[in-house]
Design a protein around this motif. Sequence first.
Motif, PDB file in Angstrom:
ATOM      1  N   VAL A 110       0.301   4.040  -2.884  1.00  0.00           N
ATOM      2  CA  VAL A 110       0.082   5.467  -2.617  1.00  0.00           C
ATOM      3  C   VAL A 110       1.132   6.316  -3.331  1.00  0.00           C
ATOM      4  CG1 VAL A 110       0.144   7.239  -0.808  1.00  0.00           C
ATOM      5  CG2 VAL A 110      -1.139   5.125  -0.441  1.00  0.00           C
ATOM      6  N   HIS A 139       1.207   7.317   4.299  1.00  0.00           N
ATOM      7  CA  HIS A 139       0.297   6.603   3.394  1.00  0.00           C
ATOM      8  C   HIS A 139      -1.064   6.366   4.048  1.00  0.00           C
ATOM      9  CE1 HIS A 139       1.308   2.918   5.611  1.00  0.00           C
ATOM     10  NE2 HIS A 139       0.450   2.239   4.868  1.00  0.00           N
ATOM     11  N   LEU A 175      -4.565   7.741   2.408  1.00  0.00           N
ATOM     12  CA  LEU A 175      -5.671   6.806   2.176  1.00  0.00           C
ATOM     13  C   LEU A 175      -6.941   7.292   2.875  1.00  0.00           C
ATOM     14  CD1 LEU A 175      -3.898   3.326   2.525  1.00  0.00           C
ATOM     15  CD2 LEU A 175      -4.979   4.239   0.456  1.00  0.00           C
ATOM     16  N   GLY A 193      -8.435  -0.110   0.228  1.00  0.00           N
ATOM     17  CA  GLY A 193      -7.530   0.721   1.018  1.00  0.00           C
ATOM     18  C   GLY A 193      -8.109   1.059   2.377  1.00  0.00           C
ATOM     19  N   GLU A 250       0.520   9.226  -6.220  1.00  0.00           N
ATOM     20  CA  GLU A 250       1.061  10.584  -6.083  1.00  0.00           C
ATOM     21  C   GLU A 250       1.925  10.990  -7.272  1.00  0.00           C
ATOM     22  OE1 GLU A 250       1.705  12.328  -1.886  1.00  0.00           O
ATOM     23  OE2 GLU A 250       2.717  10.386  -1.900  1.00  0.00           O
ATOM     24  N   TRP A 308       0.810  -1.211   0.000  1.00  0.00           N
ATOM     25  CA  TRP A 308       0.000   0.000   0.000  1.00  0.00           C
ATOM     26  C   TRP A 308       0.850   1.271   0.000  1.00  0.00           C
ATOM     27  CZ3 TRP A 308      -4.720   0.529  -1.573  1.00  0.00           C
ATOM     28  CH2 TRP A 308      -5.567  -0.582  -1.571  1.00  0.00           C
ATOM     29  N   TRP A 357      -8.291  10.442   0.955  1.00  0.00           N
ATOM     30  CA  TRP A 357      -8.983  10.081  -0.287  1.00  0.00           C
ATOM     31  C   TRP A 357     -10.353   9.488   0.004  1.00  0.00           C
ATOM     32  CZ3 TRP A 357      -3.984   7.312  -2.303  1.00  0.00           C
ATOM     33  CH2 TRP A 357      -3.065   8.293  -2.712  1.00  0.00           C
TER      34      TRP A 357
END
Length: 287
Positions: free
Chosen positions: A98, A152, A156, A120, A102, A94, A159
């Motif tokens: 991420v 990260h 997550l 996620g 980016e 993960w 988002w």
Amino acid sequence: MSNTLEIQQQQRKVDNKNLISKLEEREKVLMAERVQTMDPRKRLNQIKIKMAHLEWYHKICKTKGIGYYDCYKNQLGSSDRDVTRLKKFLTNYWKNFVEGVERKPQKEGAFIRGTWLYSGRNYRRMVEPLDIAEYYRDSDKRDYQTHGRSRHYILLEQWQEDDDAEKLKSSPNNKKKQNVAGILTEDSCFWAKVEDALISCKLLKSGTSSAVEKQSAKENLDMFEQYAMNQINNYAVSPEIFLKESSFMKWWKTFQEIIETSHDSPLCDFMKNGRYLQYEKGSTFLQ
């Protein structure tokens, strides 16, 4: 002569053990790289399989009466230590994911398909508590969200919140209430807040804490009470927080020892009246 031979044999054992550890770490890196180069759908399926192993561990911990978070924090059995390797694999994946998002152009990277967002979110809710457990295993640490949280996880969560903001918000629906027994705690930093509340209790009890420290601790506990009750009212915490040996129940026991008898709050009422015992029944207890 025999002593020299024994020393050489011991050194070989140490060298072999170090070599095995390095090979295992290398294998994990190679496996993560292979997963990254897979077809996206196959890659996600691979991650789901790993998550299924964590879900199994979660269920096993609950039967022990201590819960997922505290089981891992205490590292009482081999299965707890095995989960460490699983956690590292998922975290490497993960983090790379991420970083990849980016690196994309802003317009392209800002959008993540629902499937990936959902995965996620589940990863964050399952794995971040394990990172928190490791962080607070060192008794000198505090304030994980400021000093220990990986970037990260922050992204997550951000988002996910951006995606949620586009959807209609409402009070807990009946389906959520009816499935309380099987939910994951929504705030992946919940246990960090519990740990910091425990630290605040210790500061209030300590005879060496300054007046400023005690005032700050009291304010933190007031905020934690409100936060915890809000999570409960929204069915946003797993019933496992109420297991007898959980850190939350440890906090509650300590908190009762330091609060004044006149102290009153929705959370105190909820706990003292034993309503938490009915929590996993959902809609039958908060009405």
